[in-house]
Design a protein around this motif. Structure first.
Motif, mmCIF file in Angstrom:
data_model
loop_
_atom_site.group_PDB
_atom_site.id
_atom_site.type_symbol
_atom_site.label_atom_id
_atom_site.label_comp_id
_atom_site.label_asym_id
_atom_site.label_seq_id
_atom_site.Cartn_x
_atom_site.Cartn_y
_atom_site.Cartn_z
ATOM 1 N N VAL A 127 -11.462 -24.530 15.840
ATOM 2 C CA VAL A 127 -11.215 -23.372 16.701
ATOM 3 C C VAL A 127 -9.747 -23.011 16.556
ATOM 4 C CG1 VAL A 127 -11.204 -22.487 19.060
ATOM 5 C CG2 VAL A 127 -12.979 -24.112 18.351
ATOM 6 N N GLY A 128 -9.444 -21.777 16.231
ATOM 7 C CA GLY A 128 -8.056 -21.372 16.093
ATOM 8 C C GLY A 128 -7.913 -20.123 15.256
ATOM 9 N N VAL A 129 -6.682 -19.781 14.942
ATOM 10 C CA VAL A 129 -6.393 -18.600 14.130
ATOM 11 C C VAL A 129 -6.957 -18.815 12.730
ATOM 12 C CG1 VAL A 129 -4.588 -17.117 13.174
ATOM 13 C CG2 VAL A 129 -4.312 -18.113 15.452
ATOM 14 N N GLY A 130 -7.789 -17.908 12.285
ATOM 15 C CA GLY A 130 -8.369 -18.001 10.951
ATOM 16 C C GLY A 130 -9.621 -18.839 10.885
ATOM 17 N N ALA A 131 -10.021 -19.507 11.953
ATOM 18 C CA ALA A 131 -11.250 -20.306 11.939
ATOM 19 C C ALA A 131 -12.454 -19.381 11.829
ATOM 20 C CB ALA A 131 -11.353 -21.145 13.200
ATOM 21 N N PHE A 153 -6.841 -23.093 23.769
ATOM 22 C CA PHE A 153 -6.743 -24.304 22.937
ATOM 23 C C PHE A 153 -7.178 -24.020 21.505
ATOM 24 C CE2 PHE A 153 -11.008 -24.280 24.752
ATOM 25 C CZ PHE A 153 -11.824 -24.568 23.651
ATOM 26 N N THR A 154 -6.687 -24.876 20.626
ATOM 27 C CA THR A 154 -7.178 -24.901 19.244
ATOM 28 C C THR A 154 -7.772 -26.276 18.982
ATOM 29 O OG1 THR A 154 -5.042 -25.658 18.355
ATOM 30 C CG2 THR A 154 -5.439 -23.266 18.424
ATOM 31 N N LEU A 155 -8.709 -26.339 18.058
ATOM 32 C CA LEU A 155 -9.309 -27.601 17.642
ATOM 33 C C LEU A 155 -9.249 -27.633 16.123
ATOM 34 C CD1 LEU A 155 -10.827 -30.123 18.788
ATOM 35 C CD2 LEU A 155 -12.949 -28.929 18.185
ATOM 36 N N THR A 156 -8.372 -28.472 15.590
ATOM 37 C CA THR A 156 -8.205 -28.559 14.136
ATOM 38 C C THR A 156 -8.853 -29.834 13.627
ATOM 39 O OG1 THR A 156 -6.043 -29.614 14.436
ATOM 40 C CG2 THR A 156 -6.077 -27.217 14.185
ATOM 41 N N ALA A 157 -9.207 -29.821 12.344
ATOM 42 C CA ALA A 157 -9.915 -30.960 11.764
ATOM 43 C C ALA A 157 -9.177 -31.508 10.554
ATOM 44 C CB ALA A 157 -11.327 -30.541 11.362
ATOM 45 N N ALA A 158 -8.943 -32.813 10.527
ATOM 46 C CA ALA A 158 -8.444 -33.524 9.350
ATOM 47 C C ALA A 158 -9.611 -34.360 8.860
ATOM 48 C CB ALA A 158 -7.255 -34.403 9.712
ATOM 49 N N THR A 212 -12.181 -36.753 6.548
ATOM 50 C CA THR A 212 -12.189 -37.942 5.702
ATOM 51 C C THR A 212 -12.764 -37.551 4.344
ATOM 52 O OG1 THR A 212 -12.529 -39.375 7.611
ATOM 53 C CG2 THR A 212 -13.121 -40.268 5.457
ATOM 54 N N PRO A 213 -12.039 -37.862 3.240
ATOM 55 C CA PRO A 213 -12.538 -37.513 1.906
ATOM 56 C C PRO A 213 -13.950 -38.075 1.697
ATOM 57 C CG PRO A 213 -10.259 -38.198 1.779
ATOM 58 C CD PRO A 213 -10.702 -38.477 3.168
ATOM 59 N N GLY A 214 -14.804 -37.226 1.211
ATOM 60 C CA GLY A 214 -16.187 -37.633 0.961
ATOM 61 C C GLY A 214 -17.094 -37.465 2.165
ATOM 62 N N GLN A 215 -16.489 -37.190 3.344
ATOM 63 C CA GLN A 215 -17.275 -37.007 4.570
ATOM 64 C C GLN A 215 -16.896 -35.673 5.220
ATOM 65 O OE1 GLN A 215 -19.680 -39.010 5.511
ATOM 66 N NE2 GLN A 215 -19.287 -40.593 3.950
ATOM 67 N N GLU A 216 -16.712 -34.641 4.394
ATOM 68 C CA GLU A 216 -16.283 -33.356 4.896
ATOM 69 C C GLU A 216 -17.378 -32.699 5.751
ATOM 70 O OE1 GLU A 216 -16.119 -34.334 1.779
ATOM 71 O OE2 GLU A 216 -13.996 -34.328 1.229
ATOM 72 N N GLY A 217 -16.916 -31.760 6.591
ATOM 73 C CA GLY A 217 -17.850 -31.025 7.431
ATOM 74 C C GLY A 217 -17.299 -30.678 8.800
ATOM 75 N N LEU A 218 -16.314 -31.428 9.278
ATOM 76 C CA LEU A 218 -15.752 -31.192 10.609
ATOM 77 C C LEU A 218 -15.039 -29.855 10.715
ATOM 78 C CD1 LEU A 218 -14.260 -34.637 11.771
ATOM 79 C CD2 LEU A 218 -16.390 -33.532 12.477
ATOM 80 N N SER A 219 -14.588 -29.319 9.600
ATOM 81 C CA SER A 219 -13.854 -28.049 9.653
ATOM 82 C C SER A 219 -14.731 -26.914 10.193
ATOM 83 C CB SER A 219 -13.325 -27.675 8.259
ATOM 84 O OG SER A 219 -14.409 -27.543 7.336
ATOM 85 N N ALA A 220 -16.051 -27.098 10.153
ATOM 86 C CA ALA A 220 -16.953 -26.075 10.696
ATOM 87 C C ALA A 220 -16.832 -25.972 12.217
ATOM 88 C CB ALA A 220 -18.402 -26.391 10.318
ATOM 89 N N LEU A 221 -16.231 -26.997 12.816
ATOM 90 C CA LEU A 221 -16.061 -27.010 14.272
ATOM 91 C C LEU A 221 -14.687 -26.515 14.691
ATOM 92 C CD1 LEU A 221 -17.610 -30.532 15.067
ATOM 93 C CD2 LEU A 221 -18.782 -28.327 14.848
#
Length: 472
Positions: free
Chosen positions: A224-228, A206-211, A213-222
């Motif tokens: 999972v996937g190619v290049g994460a 599986f991959t876990l991608t993050a979109a 919310t502007p001003g509430q960034e941080g989820l991208s640290a979670l």
């Protein structure tokens, strides 16, 4: 005057113990009926107890035999030459007879396990937005996903807002989706990290991608996937690989019920090049013990049934259901339990050494059973199959005996209803006796009062006569 007051003064006029007299008269009039009702009640109690005990005994016999068969000890079992790598078992209703194969466990199935970097406080906000979980096949090298091919399933979106923006909140949100990935928090001295684990199988990567919310960034640290870069893959999703007689087969799980018919393979560890022989072992000793146990249990039940239906002392001597059960058991040893088989193979208990004595009990000829086991093991094993053979015959007897329409269940219900009626009659008889006691007590009280008045008049006259005589 109340009855209590009357009984205290009874006999004061006549000198007769009227209370005892009334008691004797009441008992004389009611004793016979009371004794008859008590005798009927006692008989019904014995009948209820006997019917219930027999019904319980035949059902216990049936249940015990089913448990024995279900446990697998009386059927041919598969064997593995190396249980540290491979365990084998027979599926319900199947047989391991004739099983022979060589298995090589080349790879175990595993799920994908990914973990994030540590955070100091698992309750602190990380970020907000939408996490998207997508399943497919992956390639993993040194903890990094190098390729991903999405599967046919629909991606799962997980909303992360102010109510669940912590590491713990994210784990709870993922688990609430029940999408096939389990999230947990692993905490040690360095902090807390999110651990994500999928089911086994190559398609469960599986991959876990993050979109975010502007001003509430941080989820991208979670992610999972190619290049994460914020997460590490500790285990890649993969299928198990087993070779059956040299032919490789893939499955998504490590417990495999569908490669060898009727046999489940439980993969314990992989060892490429190690050949494991699987075969079968006949339950000779267990079957001999089982036949002996059946004979012993049968004799206990038969003795109980004979006592209950004894034509002179048996509480169920006139019970048709109990007699029907006795007849059914009496020919159990001669009933055909298996069909087909090789020519001359035994088909009943009587043909493997179980004979019926004159008193109806069974005797086991162990020598004859041993010979039958050596010559026709498959036929004897077939007698102990679930839902067939002896089990089916015994179940039929148990069902008939328990029937609430024509069996002992119906008898028990009938006896219970009759006893309830007797109890009601006893209550009414007791009430009638008390009414009679009250009426007779009042009648004798009136008589006693009259006698007392007569005695008083007699005493007065005697005193007058004495007075006249003294004056003269």
């Amino acid at each position: 005057m109340a009855i209590e007051s009357i009984t205290k003064t009874l006999g004061s006029g006549s000198g007769i113990d009227i209370s005892a007299l009334v008691t004797s008269l009441v008992e004389a009039q009611t004793a016979t009926k009371a004794a008859q009702l008590t005798a009927k009640s006692d008989t019904l109690t014995a009948q209820i107890s006997a019917a219930s005990s027999l019904k319980s005994a035949i059902n216990s016999f049936d249940t015990a035999l089913k448990s024995l068969i279900r446990g697998g000890s009386v059927s041919t079992q598969p064997t593995s030459s190396n249980t540290s790598l491979l365990k084998v078992s027979v599926l319900s209703g199947a047989s391991a007879a004739g099983l022979s194969a060589q298995v090589e466990v080349r790879q175990l199935a595993s799920g994908q396990v990914a973990n994030t970097a540590t955070v100091a406080d698992k309750s602190a906000a990380i970020g907000q937005g939408t996490l998207t979980l997508t399943f497919g096949q992956t390639s993993v090298v040194d903890g990094e996903m190098t390729a991903f091919a999405a599967g046919p399933g629909t991606p799962v979106n997980i909303t992360i807002d102010s109510s669940n923006s912590s590491l713990q909140g994210v784990a709870d949100a993922i688990n609430a989706k029940k999408a096939g990935v389990t999230a947990s928090i692993l905490t040690d001295s360095t902090g807390s990290r999110l651990v994500l684990k999928s089911a086994t199988g190559a398609s469960q990567g599986f991959t876990l991608t993050a979109a975010e919310t502007p001003g509430q960034e941080g989820l991208s640290a979670l992610a999972v996937g190619v290049g994460a870069t914020g997460t590490t893959i500790g285990s890649a999703a993969q299928d198990s690989i087993v070779a059956i007689d040299g032919v490789p087969v893939r499955r998504a799980v490590n417990s495999i019920p569908d490669i060898i018919p009727g046999i489940r393979l439980d993969l314990v560890a992989a060892s490429v090049g190690t050949k494991i022989n699987i075969g079968n072992e006949a339950p000779t000793a267990a079957l001999q013990t089982a036949v002996g146990d059946v004979v012993d249990t049968y004799n206990e039940l038969y003795a109980q049934l004979k006592t209950a239906t004894d034509p002179i002392t048996g509480p169920l001597r006139q019970d048709s259901a109990a007699k029907a059960m006795l007849r059914s058991l009496a020919d159990l040893s001669t009933r055909t339990l298996v069909s087909g088989g090789v020519a001359g193979s035994p088909k009943s208990l009587s043909e493997i050494g179980v004979s019926t004595n004159r008193d109806g009990t069974l005797t086991l000829n162990t020598g004859r059973l041993t010979n039958a086991m050596l010559s026709y093991p498959d036929s004897i094993e077939a007698m102990f199959k679930m839902g067939a053979g002896l089990s089916a015959q015994l179940s039929s007897i148990a069902v008939s005996a328990s029937s609430t329409i024509y069996g002992l269940g119906a008898s028990e219900s009938r006896y219970t209803k009759a006893k309830t009626a007797i109890t009601e009659q006893q209550t009414k008889a007791t009430e009638a006796a008390e009414v009679l006691r009250t009426r007779m007590t009042r009648q004798f009280a009136s008589m006693d009062s009259a006698v007392a008045a007569y005695k008083s008049t007699q005493t007065f006259i005697e005193n007058q006569v004495k007075a006249w005589n003294s004056d003269s």
